[in-house]
Write a protein that holds these residues in place. Structure first.
Motif, short mmCIF file in Angstrom:
data_model
loop_
_atom_site.label_atom_id
_atom_site.label_comp_id
_atom_site.label_asym_id
_atom_site.label_seq_id
_atom_site.Cartn_x
_atom_site.Cartn_y
_atom_site.Cartn_z
N ALA A 40 0.83 -1.21 0.00
CA ALA A 40 0.00 0.00 0.00
C ALA A 40 0.86 1.26 0.00
CB ALA A 40 -0.94 0.00 1.20
N LEU A 41 2.00 1.23 0.71
CA LEU A 41 2.85 2.40 0.79
C LEU A 41 3.84 2.48 -0.37
CD1 LEU A 41 3.71 2.46 4.62
CD2 LEU A 41 1.98 3.79 3.41
N GLY A 42 3.82 1.47 -1.25
CA GLY A 42 4.73 1.48 -2.39
C GLY A 42 6.16 1.10 -2.03
N HIS A 43 6.35 0.43 -0.88
CA HIS A 43 7.70 0.04 -0.50
C HIS A 43 8.12 -1.29 -1.10
CE1 HIS A 43 7.35 2.66 3.37
NE2 HIS A 43 7.42 3.36 2.28
N ILE A 44 7.16 -2.05 -1.61
CA ILE A 44 7.48 -3.37 -2.14
C ILE A 44 7.18 -3.41 -3.63
CG2 ILE A 44 6.92 -5.83 -2.04
CD1 ILE A 44 6.13 -5.41 0.88
N GLY A 45 8.15 -3.85 -4.42
CA GLY A 45 7.96 -3.95 -5.86
C GLY A 45 8.86 -5.03 -6.44
N GLU A 46 8.94 -5.06 -7.77
CA GLU A 46 9.75 -6.07 -8.45
C GLU A 46 11.16 -6.15 -7.89
OE1 GLU A 46 8.99 -8.40 -10.56
OE2 GLU A 46 6.91 -7.72 -10.36
N SER A 47 11.75 -4.96 -7.63
CA SER A 47 13.18 -4.93 -7.36
C SER A 47 13.55 -5.49 -5.99
CB SER A 47 13.69 -3.50 -7.47
OG SER A 47 12.94 -2.68 -6.59
N VAL A 59 1.54 -10.74 -2.71
CA VAL A 59 2.21 -10.19 -3.91
C VAL A 59 1.54 -10.72 -5.18
CG1 VAL A 59 4.37 -10.25 -5.23
CG2 VAL A 59 4.43 -9.73 -2.80
N LEU A 60 1.24 -12.02 -5.21
CA LEU A 60 0.58 -12.60 -6.39
C LEU A 60 -0.84 -12.04 -6.55
CD1 LEU A 60 1.74 -16.32 -6.27
CD2 LEU A 60 2.55 -14.48 -7.77
N MET A 61 -1.56 -11.90 -5.45
CA MET A 61 -2.92 -11.37 -5.52
C MET A 61 -2.92 -9.97 -6.11
SD MET A 61 -4.85 -12.55 -2.08
CE MET A 61 -5.66 -14.15 -2.03
N LYS A 62 -1.98 -9.16 -5.65
CA LYS A 62 -1.85 -7.78 -6.16
C LYS A 62 -1.62 -7.82 -7.67
CE LYS A 62 -0.48 -3.30 -5.68
NZ LYS A 62 -0.82 -2.21 -4.81
N LYS A 63 -0.81 -8.78 -8.10
CA LYS A 63 -0.47 -8.87 -9.53
C LYS A 63 -1.70 -9.20 -10.37
CE LYS A 63 3.89 -9.80 -10.93
NZ LYS A 63 5.11 -10.60 -10.81
N ILE A 64 -2.57 -10.07 -9.87
CA ILE A 64 -3.76 -10.42 -10.66
C ILE A 64 -4.98 -9.61 -10.19
CG2 ILE A 64 -2.99 -12.73 -11.32
CD1 ILE A 64 -4.64 -13.87 -9.03
N ASN A 65 -4.68 -8.46 -9.55
CA ASN A 65 -5.74 -7.51 -9.18
C ASN A 65 -6.82 -8.02 -8.22
OD1 ASN A 65 -5.06 -5.00 -10.26
ND2 ASN A 65 -5.51 -5.76 -12.32
N ILE A 66 -6.43 -8.92 -7.31
CA ILE A 66 -7.31 -9.26 -6.20
C ILE A 66 -6.80 -8.46 -5.01
CG2 ILE A 66 -8.04 -11.09 -4.62
CD1 ILE A 66 -7.64 -13.06 -6.89
N GLU A 102 13.18 3.46 2.33
CA GLU A 102 12.25 2.49 2.93
C GLU A 102 12.20 1.22 2.09
OE1 GLU A 102 9.73 2.79 5.51
OE2 GLU A 102 9.81 4.92 6.03
N ALA A 103 12.27 1.38 0.78
CA ALA A 103 12.11 0.24 -0.11
C ALA A 103 13.42 -0.49 -0.37
CB ALA A 103 11.50 0.70 -1.44
N SER A 104 14.52 0.01 0.20
CA SER A 104 15.83 -0.61 -0.06
C SER A 104 16.20 -1.60 1.03
CB SER A 104 16.92 0.45 -0.14
OG SER A 104 16.68 1.32 -1.19
#
Lengths: 452, 452
Positions: free
Chosen positions: A346-353, A414-421, B46-48
């Motif tokens: 939600a805070l955008g701290h987690i992503g692909e990288s 993470v997977l749920m977010k990817k398939i928009n659940i 935060e994301a690192s």
């Protein structure tokens, strides 16, 4: 200090008003309501049982209706509005911001909202129709059209005289927007700069540039995140040709932040975040039973796993007694990870990288806590049941399940977010199903192999 | 549109910077960091992962340190700050608001924070020491001392000339505060009123009164609730003699709202809301194991209930297979109620006057959903296990447990609140323990009576 005692008084007031209503002292209540701020009447309505709510609404000054409706949660608003005549509703919208009128109209049946629109005067109607043309959860749905604009080629003194002539500025105005001859946004002039600049300076020399305009189709959560990071009080909204179409103010953004946060908390428990604390029983029961239905499937899945090991359970009842411990611990540990990941997403701290790094970290925590509790509970069970093998089996199953819980706790949301659940809604239950099934399989499987 | 693509870019940037770090291209990273806003660097940190974080911190311009520290969550801030020299820290605080400096200093060891204070110049130090004298979670801890004050017996034109001479106003200034000769607050003059009033009018004729000042010892949650309800952008803070001591701005209030909401969500899963997404494994594992330890006790309590019915379980393994269904459904249903009550308590919608009404309502919902799922699961089990009695017993236990879950879901958080235990933290686990124990007792007790 008026505000200091207000909080202790809020429920005192509610108590008094409830009693006055019960005794039929309606004139008294009406007088008390007249002395209250609309926002406080809104809280009073939220905290009142439904029957009292309708009486209170009748006793409230219709002039306050707009501002009160604004503050109420969706379900309560719908209930009150559905009983009002279109003319009354149109009247109530007069004191409201455009975006708030649109918000109320969206929740009405189509025919009723058309009737209300027909009752409004032409410029208001046009503004509301524009707002309704944008998705509710976008910058367009959140914005107001009450922008104050100036040109860049005038001097500060002219702006000051223009504002004095205007005589009035919209609430939460902290900037004037600077546009060119095609209504395109070219900058903004904070009131603090306007007030501290010399009168003979050109607007173009002191204005800020228009870099930070919000596009009309930005989602409301992204708008909220921008306001939070940039500490904005208001921000201009532009369309695709950079034409100024409105502005968003912090008070509406605060509502989005509150709603987003409430949404996560309520959905994790399988609740609708619009749910009224005093909703009708039948309505609530129906809404909640959907979630209970999902859990029935999860519980039956777990039961079918145990069912496969019926012979083992038959052979030794102690196994049945202990078989709930491993799934329980796995569910708690996994949900800790799920909560962390939902917040991070939600805070955008987690992503692909960085999600791999997160997976390793949570798996390691699962392993570490797995070892700790495997040893502790293993020893407790060995002593309690006086059975070394049973303790060792429980330990092994515990370690496995907490390790799996850490991994599933990252992967599922993470997977749920990817398939928009929405992971806040479905993540916890999916996780618990996994940890129940894995925990039972591990414990009963090992027990079958080594004991039965 | 700068802001529109920013969100898609955020993780792109993170990815690029991570790669550049891995390849040792530090100069490139330093240049990229110079182009970024402090708030975006905060999100990047935060994301690192932790190691990258320290390198990034070294490469960041120390001038931005203050603003970045401001945006970071507690655990990350502590980690970075603990490695900085006192002089460096004192330097970093120069660009920060007083309340934010106090916030950083509070988290430092006492000796270090004294050293930092000693490095600051006298007026700054005095301001920070004042802020430190108030509790962190009070209006005093939240306020800034950068108020702009005027007198009531001057005309608007004098105010305008004074501001031009001043040349600069603090961020998020939407009002000037009007004080008397003893620094007591007597009113405030919104900038919008200042700008639209005639130059020859007296301040006292157009100012708003000082009714809505916040007392310095109001809690931060109450401050947030006031800002939300009144749609304030800033508000004056006064001490017990109504002397103006500072002001609170919406940007700090938004942080409180976000933190309060995160606190509920994270604590319900047994997590610390300060937890860093990439915290060290050992530290996280230790923090989380406290909660797992509490759950061990809950799980062992449930196991000891089953243990009392060991003979019944020995007599018929199907009972063991089915015994997890009733506790599971009770836990889910009860936690729905707990979430509703926690939200209601936080928003001030639930109090003495209406909690009985709420109890009846939730009990009724429990009963209604109890009947629904008792019948459905009863039938499923009758068919599955081909055993009428077993199905009937499961039905009866289900009905009992969902009814108890509704009642316990209201009583547990309300009672916890009364004895000052945070219901968001402990409510869910207490509820689950109750529904586990009651569910198992009901199902296994009935099975013992009718079957074994």
């Amino acid at each position: 200090m008026a505000e200091q005692i207000e909080f202790d008084q809020a429920h005192q007031t509610l108590h008094e008003i409830t009693q006055a209503l019960e005794n039929g002292r309606f004139v008294h209540v009406r007088r008390q309501l007249q002395d209250m701020e609309p926002e406080d009447i809104a809280i009073l309505l939220e905290a009142s049982p439904r029957k009292a709510r309708e009486v209170l609404w009748q006793l409230t000054d219709p002039e306050d209706y707009g501002e009160i409706l604004d503050e109420l949660s969706e379900d309560i608003k719908d209930a009150l509005v559905s009983k009002m005549a279109p003319e009354k509703l149109a009247e109530a919208t007069e004191g409201m911001d455009t975006d708030d009128v649109a918000y109320v109209l969206r929740s009405l049946p189509n025919t009723l909202s058309k009737e209300v629109l027909a009752q409004m005067d032409a410029p208001d109607r046009l503004r509301v129709e524009t707002a309704l043309s944008y998705p509710e959860d976008s910058a367009g749905g959140l914005m107001n059209t009450d922008v104050t604009t100036i040109r860049s080629d005038v001097i500060i003194d002219v702006v000051l005289r223009y504002l004095r002539m205007k005589g009035d500025l919209p609430d939460v105005t902290d900037s004037l927007y600077v546009i060119d001859e095609h209504s395109k946004l070219i900058g903004h002039l904070p009131l603090t700069v306007l007030l501290t600049s010399q009168p003979d300076v050109l607007v173009s020399d002191v204005m800020d540039d228009a870099d930070d305009a919000i596009s009309v189709d930005t989602t409301d959560s992204d708008v909220a995140s921008l306001f939070e990071r940039r500490n904005w009080v208001s921000a201009p909204v532009v369309d695709h040709s950079y034409t100024l179409v409105g502005r968003i103010t912090i008070d509406d953004v605060v509502d989005v932040i509150r709603e987003d946060a409430e949404h996560s908390m309520m959905s994790m428990a399988g609740m609708d975040d619009d749910e009224d604390t005093f909703a009708p029983v039948i309505k609530s029961a129906r809404k909640r039973s959907v979630w209970l239905g999902a859990n029935v499937l999860a519980a039956l899945a777990a039961a079918s796993v145990s069912n496969m090991f019926e012979d083992t359970l038959q052979a030794m009842a102690s196994i049945a007694v202990l078989m709930t411990i491993v799934p329980s611990m796995g569910g708690v540990a996994g949900n800790q990870t799920v909560a962390l990941v939902i917040r991070g997403l939600a805070l955008g701290h987690i992503g692909e990288s960085n999600k791999k790094e997160l997976l390793y970290k949570e798996a390691a925590i699962g392993l570490l806590n797995g070892i700790l509790w495997a040893v502790l509970i293993g020893v407790i069970v060995m002593i309690w049941k006086d059975n070394l093998t049973l303790g060792a089996i429980l330990s092994a199953a515990m370690l496995t399940n907490l390790f799996v819980a850490g991994i599933a706790g990252v992967l599922i949301p993470v997977l749920m977010k990817k398939i928009n659940i929405d992971p806040a809604l479905a993540g916890g239950m999916a996780l618990t199903t996994v940890t129940d099934v894995v925990g039972l399989f591990a414990f009963l499987g090992l027990a079958t192999f080594f004991i039965a």
